[in-house]
Design an enzyme around this catalytic site. Structure first.
Site, short mmCIF file in Angstrom:
data_model
loop_
_atom_site.label_atom_id
_atom_site.label_comp_id
_atom_site.label_asym_id
_atom_site.label_seq_id
_atom_site.Cartn_x
_atom_site.Cartn_y
_atom_site.Cartn_z
N ARG A 1 3.74 14.34 1.43
CA ARG A 1 2.95 15.07 2.31
C ARG A 1 3.41 14.58 3.72
O ARG A 1 4.63 13.95 3.86
CB ARG A 1 1.38 14.33 2.29
CG ARG A 1 1.56 12.68 2.08
CD ARG A 1 0.07 12.29 1.90
NE ARG A 1 0.21 10.67 1.96
CZ ARG A 1 0.43 9.95 0.63
NH1 ARG A 1 0.37 10.59 -0.28
NH2 ARG A 1 0.48 8.65 1.06
N ALA B 1 0.68 -1.26 -0.04
CA ALA B 1 -0.02 -0.12 -0.06
C ALA B 1 1.02 1.36 -0.10
O ALA B 1 2.03 1.26 0.52
CB ALA B 1 -0.91 0.05 1.14
N CYS B 2 0.23 2.40 -0.50
CA CYS B 2 0.88 3.57 -0.50
C CYS B 2 1.38 4.22 1.00
O CYS B 2 0.47 3.81 1.70
CB CYS B 2 0.13 4.73 -1.12
SG CYS B 2 0.73 6.38 -1.35
N PRO B 3 2.46 4.78 1.19
CA PRO B 3 3.50 4.92 0.27
C PRO B 3 4.73 3.92 0.14
O PRO B 3 5.75 4.17 -0.13
CB PRO B 3 4.12 6.29 1.16
CG PRO B 3 3.94 5.84 2.41
CD PRO B 3 2.66 5.09 2.61
N ASN C 1 0.22 -0.31 -7.41
CA ASN C 1 -0.67 0.85 -6.83
C ASN C 1 -0.55 2.00 -7.50
O ASN C 1 0.49 2.42 -7.97
CB ASN C 1 0.06 1.08 -5.33
CG ASN C 1 -0.52 2.05 -4.65
OD1 ASN C 1 -1.07 3.08 -5.04
ND2 ASN C 1 -0.67 1.81 -3.28
#
Lengths: 78, 381
Positions: free
Chosen positions: B196, A16-18, A43
């Protein structure tokens, strides 16, 4: 299909991100200047994450290869 | 024949699971049909979230330590030892020294994360952290003397333990310095490796405006490459250089080498089915908590919920029934937003977090949970 021969491959499929971007950054951290790292990611966020980071870090995104269920990113360390 | 369950690691995941199995398999343990062994390389259990409060003088490291012997059910064999090799073919564990090897029928790896500051040149000499007991007390001593200058909090790589803790530290430092009348003399900068301020976009969107409001400077796409302790600068792979007077970092994390050596996964993280927590490369091996590569945060609540799932699955397997319990990615976190306010998030694989409005009530809930954590470790809460 690209004919670029990577020096190393990071398989981040399923992450999954990141995760994929962090895996790429981690591998580039230990690479030599000029090395090409191939990142495999399924992703979709990687399609924006990887180019943005490559540009920020001054590395070159040589190619993005669309495969059936994932993408392959070829990044050359500056 | 006695079925032997061996759990490696006496952190939250391993301890909760050991107590869960002692309760769940009580008849089988009493009859001698099952044996549960918990192996840990320290005789104490450590509750790491206490370390966040140490630099601000609110807790002592001893508040987060208790003997495992006091926490683990008597029906569990507690072994203080260090595993040196995992052979998943013969289902045996080797130990350091001359201790004989031990066989297992079911193995659960809960070996957690380790800090690897040496991966970044200069970091050990130039950086502080609150991710270890000694780091937290050293940082406390520095912070108490710190009255002006640049305070830089740098997150170096992910995954790391408690993804919320870097945000908590800068929010608490901001508030703590304001209370002491020092905030105008201190510039706080927060760095994060991606574009971010947090890995989870929902938490990042929530945190960024709070940082702006509190005048906490942000450097994104900042992957620390080296620290120069003499010049007091930290330089990123992206070419940014920051001056610091006090550098607080979340050091690079890794798992334990024996997992990679056993062929169970890269970097010390076990490749698992993210719902069943079964290792992909070996039979009858589970992993939980930080050790399991599931993509969910490295957090105690995750280890707690996963321990319940593994406990149910092991009990089913031992009783010859299909194992049906699965982990859905459930994560709960309190997030301190100052010295007397906190938020709260709850999420899973399908549902993203939606941080609660920070309140004093949630802050006290977090502190109350920290005190009652020992009931969690005992398997009671």
């Amino acid at each position: 299909m690209t004919d670029i021969e990577p020096d190393d491959t990071v398989d981040a499929r399923g992450a999954a991100c990141p995760g994929p971007l962090m895996d790429l950054i981690g591998r580039i951290r230990g690479a030599e200047s000029g090395d090409v790292i191939r990142l495999l990611s399924d992703n979709n966020q990687s399609l924006t994450d990887v180019p943005e980071w490559a540009e920020e870090a001054g590395n070159e995104l040589l190619a993005v290869e669309e495969r059936d269920d994932h993408n392959a990113f070829y990044v050359e360390k500056a | 024949m006695t079925e032997h369950v061996v759990i490696v690691g006496g952190g939250t995941g391993g301890t909760v699971l050991a107590n869960d199995l002692a309760d769940r398999l009580e008849p089988e343990l009493d009859a001698g049909d099952v044996r549960v062994t918990l192996v840990n390389d320290d005789s104490d259990h450590v509750y790491k979230p206490v370390w966040l409060y140490v630099p601000f003088g609110q807790r002592e490291p001893d508040d987060g330590r208790r003997p495992l012997d006091d926490l683990v059910d008597d029906a569990v064999d507690l072994r203080i030892d260090r595993v040196s090799d995992i052979d998943t073919e013969s289902q045996r564990l080797q130990f350091h020294g001359s201790a004989p090897s031990v066989g297992y029928d079911y193995l659960v790896l809960a070996t957690g994360s380790t800090l690897e500051p040496d991966r970044i040149p200069g970091l050990t000499e130039g950086g502080h952290n609150y991710y270890s007991e000694s780091g937290a007390t050293d940082l406390r001593d520095e912070l108490l003397e710190f009255t002006e200058g640049d305070l830089v909090l740098s997150v170096i790589g992910t995954p790391h333990m408690c993804p919320a803790a870097p945000l908590e530290f800068v929010f608490m430092a901001d508030d703590w310095l304001r209370e002491r009348g020092l905030r105008e003399d201190v510039d706080i900068t927060y760095t994060y490796p991606i574009q971010r301020v947090h890995g989870n976009p929902h938490i990042a969107e929530w945190a960024r405006p709070i940082m702006e409001e509190r005048d906490i400077q942000v450097e994104t796409f900042f992957n620390a490459e080296s620290v120069d302790p003499e010049a007091e600068t930290v330089t990123s792979m992206e070419g940014t250089e920051l001056d610091y007077d006090l550098l607080v970092t979340i050091p690079p994390h890794g798992g334990v080498d024996l997992i990679e050596e056993a062929g169970l996964g890269d970097g010390g993280w076990v490749d698992v089915d993210k719902h069943t927590l079964e290792a992909e490369a070996a039979e009858d091996v589970y992993a939980l908590g930080d050790t399991a590569d599931t993509g969910v945060p490295n957090a105690g609540s995750v280890a707690h919920y996963q321990a319940g799932v593994v406990g149910q699955r092991l009990a089913s397997e031992i009783r010859g029934r299909p194992a049906t319990a699965t982990y859905d990615g459930k994560t709960l976190c309190f997030i301190e937003t100052g010295m007397d306010a906190a938020s709260f998030v709850e999420f899973d694989y399908e549902n993203p977090p939606s941080p609660a409005l920070p309140s004093e009530k949630l802050h006290w809930s977090k502190l109350a949970y920290n005190e009652s954590y020992w009931l969690t470790a005992r398997g009671l809460l």
